[in-house]
Design a protein around this motif. Structure first.
Motif, PDB file in Angstrom:
ATOM      1  N   ASP A 226     -49.527 -17.735  32.334  1.00 29.45           N
ATOM      2  CA  ASP A 226     -48.583 -18.381  31.421  1.00 29.45           C
ATOM      3  C   ASP A 226     -48.957 -18.073  29.978  1.00 29.45           C
ATOM      4  O   ASP A 226     -50.149 -18.003  29.635  1.00 29.45           O
ATOM      5  CB  ASP A 226     -48.591 -19.906  31.611  1.00 29.45           C
ATOM      6  CG  ASP A 226     -47.744 -20.346  32.793  1.00 29.45           C
ATOM      7  OD1 ASP A 226     -47.243 -19.470  33.525  1.00 29.45           O
ATOM      8  OD2 ASP A 226     -47.589 -21.560  32.990  1.00 29.45           O
ATOM      9  N   ARG A 242     -43.688 -17.745  28.226  1.00 30.69           N
ATOM     10  CA  ARG A 242     -43.421 -16.806  29.309  1.00 30.69           C
ATOM     11  C   ARG A 242     -44.317 -17.143  30.484  1.00 30.69           C
ATOM     12  O   ARG A 242     -45.486 -17.483  30.308  1.00 30.69           O
ATOM     13  CB  ARG A 242     -43.661 -15.365  28.852  1.00 30.69           C
ATOM     14  CG  ARG A 242     -43.914 -14.387  29.987  1.00 30.69           C
ATOM     15  CD  ARG A 242     -44.060 -12.958  29.508  1.00 30.69           C
ATOM     16  NE  ARG A 242     -42.758 -12.328  29.435  1.00 30.69           N
ATOM     17  CZ  ARG A 242     -42.580 -10.999  29.479  1.00 30.69           C
ATOM     18  NH1 ARG A 242     -43.628 -10.186  29.556  1.00 30.69           N
ATOM     19  NH2 ARG A 242     -41.388 -10.481  29.432  1.00 30.69           N
ATOM     20  N   THR A 243     -43.768 -17.060  31.694  1.00 33.37           N
ATOM     21  CA  THR A 243     -44.552 -17.146  32.924  1.00 33.37           C
ATOM     22  C   THR A 243     -44.444 -15.806  33.644  1.00 33.37           C
ATOM     23  O   THR A 243     -43.364 -15.196  33.669  1.00 33.37           O
ATOM     24  CB  THR A 243     -44.068 -18.273  33.842  1.00 33.37           C
ATOM     25  OG1 THR A 243     -42.740 -17.980  34.296  1.00 33.37           O
ATOM     26  CG2 THR A 243     -44.054 -19.604  33.099  1.00 33.37           C
ATOM     27  N   VAL A 244     -45.537 -15.344  34.213  1.00 35.20           N
ATOM     28  CA  VAL A 244     -45.571 -14.038  34.867  1.00 35.20           C
ATOM     29  C   VAL A 244     -46.263 -14.162  36.213  1.00 35.20           C
ATOM     30  O   VAL A 244     -47.325 -14.791  36.327  1.00 35.20           O
ATOM     31  CB  VAL A 244     -46.327 -12.998  34.009  1.00 35.20           C
ATOM     32  CG1 VAL A 244     -46.360 -11.650  34.717  1.00 35.20           C
ATOM     33  CG2 VAL A 244     -45.682 -12.853  32.641  1.00 35.20           C
ATOM     34  N   SER A 269     -40.831 -12.731  36.118  1.00 35.48           N
ATOM     35  CA  SER A 269     -41.117 -13.322  34.812  1.00 35.48           C
ATOM     36  C   SER A 269     -39.978 -14.220  34.360  1.00 35.48           C
ATOM     37  O   SER A 269     -38.805 -13.980  34.666  1.00 35.48           O
ATOM     38  CB  SER A 269     -41.356 -12.224  33.762  1.00 35.48           C
ATOM     39  OG  SER A 269     -40.189 -11.448  33.572  1.00 35.48           O
ATOM     40  N   ARG A 270     -40.347 -15.262  33.628  1.00 39.48           N
ATOM     41  CA  ARG A 270     -39.378 -16.159  32.986  1.00 39.48           C
ATOM     42  C   ARG A 270     -39.746 -16.288  31.520  1.00 39.48           C
ATOM     43  O   ARG A 270     -40.891 -16.581  31.188  1.00 39.48           O
ATOM     44  CB  ARG A 270     -39.390 -17.539  33.643  1.00 39.48           C
ATOM     45  CG  ARG A 270     -38.905 -17.584  35.086  1.00 39.48           C
ATOM     46  CD  ARG A 270     -38.800 -19.035  35.556  1.00 39.48           C
ATOM     47  NE  ARG A 270     -38.296 -19.135  36.918  1.00 39.48           N
ATOM     48  CZ  ARG A 270     -39.070 -19.241  37.992  1.00 39.48           C
ATOM     49  NH1 ARG A 270     -40.396 -19.265  37.850  1.00 39.48           N
ATOM     50  NH2 ARG A 270     -38.545 -19.339  39.190  1.00 39.48           N
ATOM     51  N   ASP A 271     -38.776 -16.058  30.642  1.00 37.65           N
ATOM     52  CA  ASP A 271     -38.967 -16.196  29.196  1.00 37.65           C
ATOM     53  C   ASP A 271     -38.031 -17.268  28.684  1.00 37.65           C
ATOM     54  O   ASP A 271     -36.840 -17.294  29.039  1.00 37.65           O
ATOM     55  CB  ASP A 271     -38.671 -14.873  28.492  1.00 37.65           C
ATOM     56  CG  ASP A 271     -39.585 -13.761  28.951  1.00 37.65           C
ATOM     57  OD1 ASP A 271     -40.774 -13.798  28.598  1.00 37.65           O
ATOM     58  OD2 ASP A 271     -39.116 -12.853  29.675  1.00 37.65           O
ATOM     59  N   GLU A 282     -34.660 -14.515  33.023  1.00 41.26           N
ATOM     60  CA  GLU A 282     -35.478 -14.395  34.235  1.00 41.26           C
ATOM     61  C   GLU A 282     -35.270 -13.009  34.827  1.00 41.26           C
ATOM     62  O   GLU A 282     -34.128 -12.565  35.004  1.00 41.26           O
ATOM     63  CB  GLU A 282     -35.091 -15.463  35.257  1.00 41.26           C
ATOM     64  CG  GLU A 282     -35.929 -15.417  36.531  1.00 41.26           C
ATOM     65  CD  GLU A 282     -35.631 -16.575  37.465  1.00 41.26           C
ATOM     66  OE1 GLU A 282     -36.424 -16.801  38.394  1.00 41.26           O
ATOM     67  OE2 GLU A 282     -34.604 -17.245  37.261  1.00 41.26           O
ATOM     68  N   ILE A 369     -40.214  -7.337  26.063  1.00 37.22           N
ATOM     69  CA  ILE A 369     -38.897  -7.969  26.131  1.00 37.22           C
ATOM     70  C   ILE A 369     -37.981  -7.257  25.153  1.00 37.22           C
ATOM     71  O   ILE A 369     -38.044  -7.507  23.951  1.00 37.22           O
ATOM     72  CB  ILE A 369     -38.937  -9.465  25.770  1.00 37.22           C
ATOM     73  CG1 ILE A 369     -39.999 -10.193  26.589  1.00 37.22           C
ATOM     74  CG2 ILE A 369     -37.589 -10.118  25.994  1.00 37.22           C
ATOM     75  CD1 ILE A 369     -40.138 -11.646  26.214  1.00 37.22           C
TER      76      ILE A 369
END
Length: 393
Positions: A226, A242-244, A269-271, A282, A369
């Protein structure tokens, strides 16, 4: 940890220790390399298609065995890779290596400090030029923008190894975080980002298995991480993060005169936040490479490779990305495909000259990104080459 004073202290203490500590307890090695490179129709290495001498790698590493089970290990480097990663000095790793008592056929080590990641095929060797198969590694897995983050973390690493008649098994587990520089912040959010990007944690696990013949190896790894962004008071960005999640498979096969290796990776990933309070994106991407190396003789090695990356498995040609941004981000920023040819020449012991050429379609691995503030000047089809001279001792 990345300042010039820190690296000078590290170098000086290593040299002093070499003379003051017991010879059988202290060891040190180093490397020096310089090259020339060019990225054509892309600013991956340098702007304006310039031929660049920004291909410098200098380093020294040491190990001091305090006793049979406890050692201090570290490496300091100076790097200049153009736009690929941050220029300057840094401590790549500096940790205490503690070997635990053996348990039947198992050996175990715990690393405490800034440890070196062992979770991918080249993650533990990408920092030393003569141990890499190519000067520029496959970007689908070894993304140069985040070289320092992927190399290791500040925290704890546990390594377990078991050798038996059935084969060799290696298990790695680590937990920690890496400091994020302003360079990495701008690579993620754009050149106008002025706030602080923080990696909250990186949790990783990997396993590798070899048969008794040792002529091939299979591996698998998992990463969970994270990131949080805290904007400055006078910029247009917002709180975000961001989560990866990364899932990686690897395979290696060794023969008498040639070697094959490959890695495949899927990411989720989620930004959120950052560009606006309501921003959310996502992606489920994937990538990987296959590489063949053929040893012509004791001096020459040829390398052929193919590397592929897509940022969204449901948008492999990038058309949805271009449509969603009204054409601001071209479709080819959603993928990247690279063919590589290289050669290594070892004219003398501890000397190597390495050369390679890459033909690239797409720009999906130039930025993390793509966005209106984060889209480099790169054509859909571009290429790059590099030549590097290396010496190690």
């Amino acid at each position: 940890m990345k300042s010039f004073p820190a690296i000078f202290v590290f170098f000086f203490s290593s040299l002093v220790a070499r003379h003051c500590l017991a010879e059988d307890a202290f060891s040190w090695h180093g490397f020096l390399s310089q090259g020339i490179s060019q990225s054509i129709d892309s600013d991956f290495i340098h702007e304006d298609d310039e031929i660049s001498f920004d291909l410098t790698e200098l380093g020294i590493n040491m190990r001091y065995d305090m006793n049979a089970s406890l050692a201090v290990v570290g490496q300091a480097v100076y790097l200049n890779g153009g736009n690929r990663y941050e220029r300057g000095a840094r401590i790549d790793y500096l940790f205490v290596d503690w070997r635990l008592p053996d348990m039947e056929n198992w050996t175990a080590n715990i690393n405490l400090g800034r440890f070196k990641s062992p979770h991918w095929l080249y993650s533990a060797t990408r920092d030393v030029p003569q141990t890499r198969s190519t000067i520029i590694l496959p970007q689908s897995i070894y993304f140069d923008n985040f070289r320092d983050v992927a190399l290791g973390s500040d925290g704890v690493l546990l390594q377990l190894y078991r050798s038996s008649d059935e084969g060799n098994l290696k298990i790695n587990w680590s937990y920690g975080s890496s400091p994020m520089s302003s360079y990495q912040t701008k690579a993620l959010l754009g050149e106008f980002a002025q706030g602080e990007l923080k990696q909250d944690y990186a949790h990783q696990f990997s396993v590798f298995w070899q048969p008794p013949s040792l002529d091939w190896q299979l591996g698998a790894s998992w990463l969970d991480s994270d990131f949080t962004y805290h904007p400055s008071a006078n910029e247009n960005l917002f709180e975000g993060g961001r989560t990866v999640r990364l899932y990686t498979l690897s395979a290696v096969y060794y023969a008498e005169n040639w070697e094959f290796n490959a890695e495949l990776q899927r990411n989720h990933s989620r930004d959120f936040g950052g560009y606006s309070p309501a921003f959310f994106d996502e992606n489920k991407g994937e990538g990987g490479y296959a590489q063949i190396r053929y040893m012509l003789n004791s001096q020459f090695t040829l390398t052929l490779g193919y590397d592929m990356y897509v940022s969204d498995r449901n948008d492999r040609d990038g058309e949805k990305l271009e449509a969603a941004t009204g054409g601001v981000i071209p479709a080819y920023f959603g993928y990247e495909k690279t063919a590589t040819v290289g050669v290594q020449w070892d004219p003398r012991p501890n000397w190597r000259i390495q050369a390679e050429h890459h033909w690239v379609n797409g720009a999906g691995r130039l930025t993390s990104i793509p966005g209106p503030q984060n889209t480099p000047d790169t054509a859909e089809y571009w290429r790059m080459w590099a030549v590097q001279v290396m010496y190690w001792f």
